[in-house]
Design an enzyme around this catalytic site. Sequence first.
Site, short mmCIF file in Angstrom:
data_model
loop_
_atom_site.label_atom_id
_atom_site.label_comp_id
_atom_site.label_asym_id
_atom_site.label_seq_id
_atom_site.Cartn_x
_atom_site.Cartn_y
_atom_site.Cartn_z
N LEU A 176 0.82 -1.21 0.00
CA LEU A 176 0.00 0.00 0.00
C LEU A 176 0.86 1.26 0.00
CD1 LEU A 176 -2.92 -0.79 2.48
CD2 LEU A 176 -2.98 -0.72 -0.01
N CYS B 82 27.64 -2.48 -12.74
CA CYS B 82 28.08 -3.69 -12.04
C CYS B 82 28.16 -4.88 -13.01
CB CYS B 82 27.21 -3.94 -10.83
SG CYS B 82 28.10 -4.82 -9.54
N GLY C 16 26.51 -5.25 -15.62
CA GLY C 16 26.46 -4.59 -16.93
C GLY C 16 27.83 -4.12 -17.37
N HIS D 137 27.28 1.03 -7.76
CA HIS D 137 25.86 1.30 -8.03
C HIS D 137 25.56 2.78 -7.78
CE1 HIS D 137 24.45 -2.84 -8.58
NE2 HIS D 137 25.45 -3.15 -7.77
N GLU E 224 23.19 4.51 -8.74
CA GLU E 224 21.76 4.77 -8.54
C GLU E 224 21.40 4.89 -7.06
OE1 GLU E 224 23.10 1.96 -9.60
OE2 GLU E 224 21.96 0.17 -9.02
N1 GLN Z 1 27.32 -10.87 -10.18
C1 GLN Z 1 28.34 -9.87 -10.26
C2 GLN Z 1 29.29 -9.91 -9.07
O1 GLN Z 1 28.97 -10.47 -8.05
C3 GLN Z 1 27.72 -8.49 -10.39
C4 GLN Z 1 26.96 -8.06 -9.17
C5 GLN Z 1 26.01 -6.93 -9.42
O2 GLN Z 1 25.68 -6.62 -10.55
N2 GLN Z 1 25.53 -6.32 -8.35
O3 GLN Z 1 30.33 -9.36 -9.13
#
Ligand code: GLN
Length: 531
Positions: free
Chosen positions: A17, A381, A383, A504, A506
Site C-alpha cells: 500500500l 556492475c 552490466g 551502483h 543509482e
Molecule cells: N554478479 C556480479 C558480481 O557479483 C555483479 C553483481 C552486481 O551486478 N551487483 O560481481
Amino acid sequence: MTEVKFIFVTGGVVSSLGKGLVSSSVGTLLQAYGFKVRIRKLDPYLNIDPGTMNPTQHGEVFVTEDGAETDLDLGHYERFTGIQATKDDNITTGKVYYELLRKERHGDYLGKTVQVIPHVTNLIKSFIFNDTEDLDFVICEIGGTVGDIESQPFLEAIRQISYTLGKQRVILMHLTLVPYLAVAQESKTKPTQHSVRELNFAGLQPDIILCRSEKEVADNQREKIAKLCNVSLSNVIPAPDVSHIYELPVLYSQRGLDTQILAHFNISKSKPDLIAWHQIVDAIKNPIQEVTISIVGKYTEFPDAYKSLLEALTHGAISNKVKVNINWINSREKDEKLIGKKLQNSHAILVPGGFGDDGIEGKILAINYARTSNIPFFGICLGMQLAVIEFARNVMKLEDAHSEEFYTCKHPIVKLASNQNTDLGGTMRLGAYKCNVSANSKMADVYENSTISERHRHRYIINLDYKDDLEKNGLICSSIAENGTCIEAVELIDHPWFIGVQFHPELQSKPFSPHPLFVSFVKAAVDKNKI
Ligand code: GLN
C-alpha cells in the site's frame, strides 16, 4: 531538549500500500518544519536481510553506505529525506533471533527460560531506541500486514513502548485499503474495520488512519471509519492514488497529515514551504521532450527489482527537463535477432546489475549493438563486467573471454575478488569505497572530481591482468579503487557515451541532488535524439 517522539506506521488489508512512501513523506514533512528525524524499518520475515532473496520476491536490495543489504524502502527514506540510512535502520525477525541465540550461547540469559516476551520484544525495543538521543522524531515502519503471525512480536514491542512512553511521545498510524466497488459504486470500509480490529487484538489503537484508495473516499465513508474504528474524523485521512510518488509529500500535507501528527503531540507550527517538492512535480509533469532508454535485464516484469535505478533515471530526466520512457527488454529472449530489433528506437541502452548466467548472452548482444551503433551505453556492475567481456571477445578477439562467475575459461576477464568466502549472506564487497578518477576522462568530466565515493555490491571484479591490453585497444579504465585492487569504471574512447561502472551510482541519486552519471547519461540520450 525535548525527548524523542515515535511514529509507528503499520499496514492493513493488503501489502504494497506504500507504507514506505508514507513514512518517507512524513519524514520529509517533519524536516520541512525543522525537525530532526530518522526512519527505520522492522521487517517480520525470517531472513537475516534481503541480500539472499530473489528480486522477484522482495524487489531491489538497497545497500547502505556502511554496507548493509536492506529493504528497498530504505532507498525511499534516503531519497525523500536526504538522510543516509545505516545498518541499524533495518531489522528482520531473522536478525533479532540471530542476536538472541548468540546471546543465549554466550550465557547472557544464564538460568532463564528465553522467551518471545520479554527477550525477543526487548531486543526489538532496543533496536527501536538505539541511537535516537539527538532526534526529534523516529519513524518506524512495520513491514507486512497486521494479522501476519510474524508481525506479532513487533506489535507487542510497540504496544509496550506506547504503554511506557504514553500518547505524548507515541503516535500510531495505520495505512489501510478502502477498495472501490464499481458495481456498488461506492468505497467499502469493512476491510479497514477488520484490520483495525486486528490491531486492537494486539492491544493497539491507531491514532491516524490513512485510507489508500483508487477513488477519493467520500466524507460519509470517512465518518463511518472514524465512528467504527474509534478515531476522530480529522484523523481519518484520504490517500488517493497519485501519478507520481513525488506528489505525496504535498498531497499528504494538503490532506492534513502533518498538522494532525503535530496536533497529537500538542506542537503548533505554521505550515512549511514545500516549494521544492512542487518544483520537482512540476518538472516531472511538464517535460520539454521525451527520450527512450532501453533497460536490458532479466527481471523486466518486476520493476521493483530496479527501484533505485528507475528513480535515478527520473532524477536525470528532471535535471534535463525531459521524460524518460523505459523500453524494457528481457535479456532471456530466445530469439537473438529480436533483441537487436527491439533496441532500434532506443536513444540509450542501460544494462543493470545482476547475478547468475541466465540471460547474459542477451545482455552481451545488446552491449555489442550499443558499442557498434554509437548508442549511449551505461553498464552497471554486472552490466560493466559484461561490457568488458563483449569488448574482449569482439575487439581483442579473445573468443572465450568470460566471467569466472559463470564459466571456467581461458580468458577470465572477470574474476572472483580475493578474500571472498563461500557463504552467500552479507559476504560481498559491500558499501561505500573511495575510487580515484583519471584526469582527461569522461568520468572526470562527469564528476568534476578526482576522488569519488560510491556504494558497491559485488563478488567479482575485472581481472587486472588484462588492464593494459584493454586500454591499448581503446577501453580505458578511468577509475580505480583507492587501494588499487579493483577497476571501478571503464569507458570507450571512440564512442559518444559508453561507460561501465563496478559500483551502483543509482543508490546515491536523489530528486534534489541527481547523480551526475545519470544526468550525463540522460543528456547523452537527449543528444542522440537530436541526431
Ligand atoms: N554478479 C556480479 C558480481 O557479483 C555483479 C553483481 C552486481 O551486478 N551487483 O560481481
